[in-house]
Scaffold this active site. Sequence first.
Site, PDB file in Angstrom:
ATOM      1  N   SER A 113       0.799  -1.222   0.000  1.00  0.00           N
ATOM      2  CA  SER A 113       0.000   0.000   0.000  1.00  0.00           C
ATOM      3  C   SER A 113       0.834   1.276   0.000  1.00  0.00           C
ATOM      4  O   SER A 113       1.618   1.502  -0.911  1.00  0.00           O
ATOM      5  CB  SER A 113      -0.956  -0.032   1.184  1.00  0.00           C
ATOM      6  N   HIS A 114       0.717   2.072   1.065  1.00  0.00           N
ATOM      7  CA  HIS A 114       1.374   3.382   1.122  1.00  0.00           C
ATOM      8  C   HIS A 114       2.832   3.272   1.563  1.00  0.00           C
ATOM      9  O   HIS A 114       3.539   4.269   1.578  1.00  0.00           O
ATOM     10  CB  HIS A 114       0.618   4.269   2.097  1.00  0.00           C
ATOM     11  N   ASP A 277      -2.804   6.280  -3.421  1.00  0.00           N
ATOM     12  CA  ASP A 277      -1.651   5.601  -2.833  1.00  0.00           C
ATOM     13  C   ASP A 277      -1.122   4.481  -3.720  1.00  0.00           C
ATOM     14  O   ASP A 277      -1.585   4.292  -4.850  1.00  0.00           O
ATOM     15  CB  ASP A 277      -1.994   5.062  -1.436  1.00  0.00           C
ATOM     16  N   ASP A 279      -1.437   1.215  -3.997  1.00  0.00           N
ATOM     17  CA  ASP A 279      -2.345   0.229  -4.594  1.00  0.00           C
ATOM     18  C   ASP A 279      -3.695   0.815  -4.992  1.00  0.00           C
ATOM     19  O   ASP A 279      -4.619   0.071  -5.326  1.00  0.00           O
ATOM     20  CB  ASP A 279      -2.529  -0.974  -3.659  1.00  0.00           C
ATOM     21  N   ASP A 281      -6.151   2.374  -3.374  1.00  0.00           N
ATOM     22  CA  ASP A 281      -7.389   2.322  -2.583  1.00  0.00           C
ATOM     23  C   ASP A 281      -7.598   3.553  -1.707  1.00  0.00           C
ATOM     24  O   ASP A 281      -8.653   3.718  -1.122  1.00  0.00           O
ATOM     25  CB  ASP A 281      -7.482   1.026  -1.761  1.00  0.00           C
ATOM     26  N   ARG A 282      -6.584   4.422  -1.621  1.00  0.00           N
ATOM     27  CA  ARG A 282      -6.761   5.623  -0.797  1.00  0.00           C
ATOM     28  C   ARG A 282      -6.838   6.865  -1.669  1.00  0.00           C
ATOM     29  O   ARG A 282      -6.406   6.857  -2.815  1.00  0.00           O
ATOM     30  CB  ARG A 282      -5.566   5.799   0.134  1.00  0.00           C
ATOM     31  N   LYS A 376     -11.788  -0.080  -0.172  1.00  0.00           N
ATOM     32  CA  LYS A 376     -11.770   1.359  -0.353  1.00  0.00           C
ATOM     33  C   LYS A 376     -11.269   1.634  -1.764  1.00  0.00           C
ATOM     34  O   LYS A 376     -10.598   0.794  -2.352  1.00  0.00           O
ATOM     35  CB  LYS A 376     -10.930   2.046   0.716  1.00  0.00           C
TER      36      LYS A 376
HETATM   37  C1  VG1 Z   1      -3.443   1.686   8.201  1.00  0.00           C
HETATM   38  C2  VG1 Z   1      -4.624   2.627   8.357  1.00  0.00           C
HETATM   39  C3  VG1 Z   1      -5.921   1.875   8.179  1.00  0.00           C
HETATM   40  C4  VG1 Z   1      -5.921   1.150   6.818  1.00  0.00           C
HETATM   41  C5  VG1 Z   1      -4.682   0.275   6.703  1.00  0.00           C
HETATM   42  C6  VG1 Z   1      -4.565  -0.364   5.330  1.00  0.00           C
HETATM   43  O1  VG1 Z   1      -3.487   0.699   9.206  1.00  0.00           O
HETATM   44  O2  VG1 Z   1      -4.602   3.266   9.611  1.00  0.00           O
HETATM   45  O3  VG1 Z   1      -7.001   2.772   8.276  1.00  0.00           O
HETATM   46  O4  VG1 Z   1      -7.066   0.355   6.687  1.00  0.00           O
HETATM   47  O5  VG1 Z   1      -3.512   1.051   6.928  1.00  0.00           O
HETATM   48  O6  VG1 Z   1      -4.524   0.601   4.337  1.00  0.00           O
HETATM   49  P1  VG1 Z   1      -2.627   0.774  10.547  1.00  0.00           P
HETATM   50  O7  VG1 Z   1      -2.900  -0.516  11.279  1.00  0.00           O
HETATM   51  O8  VG1 Z   1      -1.205   0.963  10.137  1.00  0.00           O
HETATM   52  O9  VG1 Z   1      -3.121   1.988  11.284  1.00  0.00           O
HETATM   53  V1  VG1 Z   1      -3.821   0.292   2.823  1.00  0.00           V
HETATM   54  O10 VG1 Z   1      -4.154   1.555   1.872  1.00  0.00           O
HETATM   55  O11 VG1 Z   1      -3.106  -1.088   3.097  1.00  0.00           O
HETATM   56  O12 VG1 Z   1      -4.659  -0.926   2.074  1.00  0.00           O
HETATM   57 CO    CO Z   2      -3.620   1.199   0.025  1.00  0.00          CO
END
Ligand code: VG1
Ligand code: CO
Length: 543
Positions: A113-114, A277, A279, A281-282, A376
């Site tokens: 992800s991010h 981001d 992938d 989804d954000r 998302k």
């Molecule tokens: C973070 C965010 C959460 C989100 C998760 C996955 O998790 O706070 O809101 O769902 O990332 O996002 P954490 O446990 O680090 O707070 V991503 O864009 O993987 O799919």
């Molecule tokens: Co993501």
Amino acid sequence: MTIQTISKGPFEGQKPGTSGLRKKTRVFMEPGYLECFVQATFNAIGGAAGKSFVIGGDGRYFNREAIQIMLKMAAANGAARVIVGQGGLLSTPAVSNLIRQRQTDGGFVLSASHNPGGIDADFGVKYNVSNGGPAPEAITQAMFDQTQTIDSYRILETADIDLSTCGTSSVDDMQIEIVDPVTDYAALMAKLFDFDKIRALFAGGFTMRFDAMHAVTGPYATSILEGVLGAPAGTVINAVPSEDFGGGHPDPNPVWAKELMDEMMSDTAPDFGAASDGDGDRNMIVGRGVYVTPSDSLAVLAANAQLAPGYARGLAGVARSMPTSAASDKVAERLGLACFETPTGWKFFGNLLDAGKVTLCGEESAGTGSDHVREKDGLWAVLLWLNILAERGQSVADILTDHWATYGRNYYSRHDYEAVPTEAANALMQGVRDRLGALAGTTIAGLEVTGADEFSYHDPVDGSVSHNQGLRLWFAGEGRAVLRLSGTGTEGATLRVYLEQYAPPEADHGLTPDVALRAVRDAVVEITGMQAHLGRIEPDVKT
Ligand code: VG1
Ligand code: CO
């Protein structure tokens, strides 16, 4: 087919966190590591024989190699069919959509992800189930249980599969279909939004900048915004996915999307700015001169969704993750919508969406989505904003000002303390946990604590209970703080402190978040004994 025997060694006891299994890339590249996670997943779902899957990733370092391994393993485990994005690319929402459209048994998203990408950065794998959503807790627990006993995995010894051309081929008895990553997703968006209206908006001179952050939404945004909707070339920047995201973090917030933020705050700012981001989804939403917090964005979308054709019938309800501000609750209350509060992580929205209890969901971390998929969806949120802007004919700033005058403003900020020693983070959390019962009624740093608890979620659909989902503190005057440890970090612990202060409709909405949140923040610093535990009170990242 080969059955590889392995020593459990490094893999034993790995459990997917908030969003799949996330580790340093080099860990995933250790012989047998990725293989064991994939085999444990197949075992946890009762085997892959005869099943179908979608596979795609955000293009980060090791994406293509990992897909080759997974395809050979799927074939060796007897899978009937795998759908793969061309070049190995698929955004998370696009995977969710394909699982649903093609009715596969599940799918894998290769992404952290991010988190940054590269051989010395992060990699991850998420498994989604047949509704298109992240594996629920029962399945992640089963995956974990498998890792305790796994001693072999199955893999086919065969040449690499060509992922560069769309079409169908087969390996052993398994069919492989390479699809264009964008086509099906773009078709879904065209059903939900008034593309003619948005096209007319751009034709009328409306300007926008979309920062794809060198990540997977580049091809999606270019094709939909510039291609289908007629936004001028150059509207999408950093549009070509790269293995290390141009050396940055593909995290759409004012810190990591600084290039976009600077432009949006300048004299030559376009009307509208957005970013997504790794992938896809954000989303981050910015107007000319004004940043929209993700919590506010969810509230504005909830209040205005009916302006888009896909939501014209109204919303069944709205759900937000617990740390997300109560701005969407204010909208739900006034509009008479059902309203839910879930733990962090998209998997907790799945049951509510499947049961038709909610239409819109959101998280403070810049995730917004609806019942169109079970993830998302960054670009979806951007298109919904565009549809609303086209209908209302107002600027983002005016829409926000109106919104706050109607519902009040929930000042909000998240403070992240990264790479904290795990023991220190645990000790800080435990210290607050031990005092939860004694805090209510006390005054700390001049602020009265009105309540404190540890959040447990009771799923209203399947009755399951998830404990330890964050510590909550409430203060006089509708202030709130939440403390939790991240489940997506790959180095030590990340402490997240979420600060919120409500200001009613008639109050001053022009404060900076730092000023509006100072009292709550001072109380949190004192309650947690932050200086003593962490040796600092300043966070690494404020969003
Ligand atoms: C973070 C965010 C959460 C989100 C998760 C996955 O998790 O706070 O809101 O769902 O990332 O996002 P954490 O446990 O680090 O707070 V991503 O864009 O993987 O799919
Ligand atoms: Co993501």
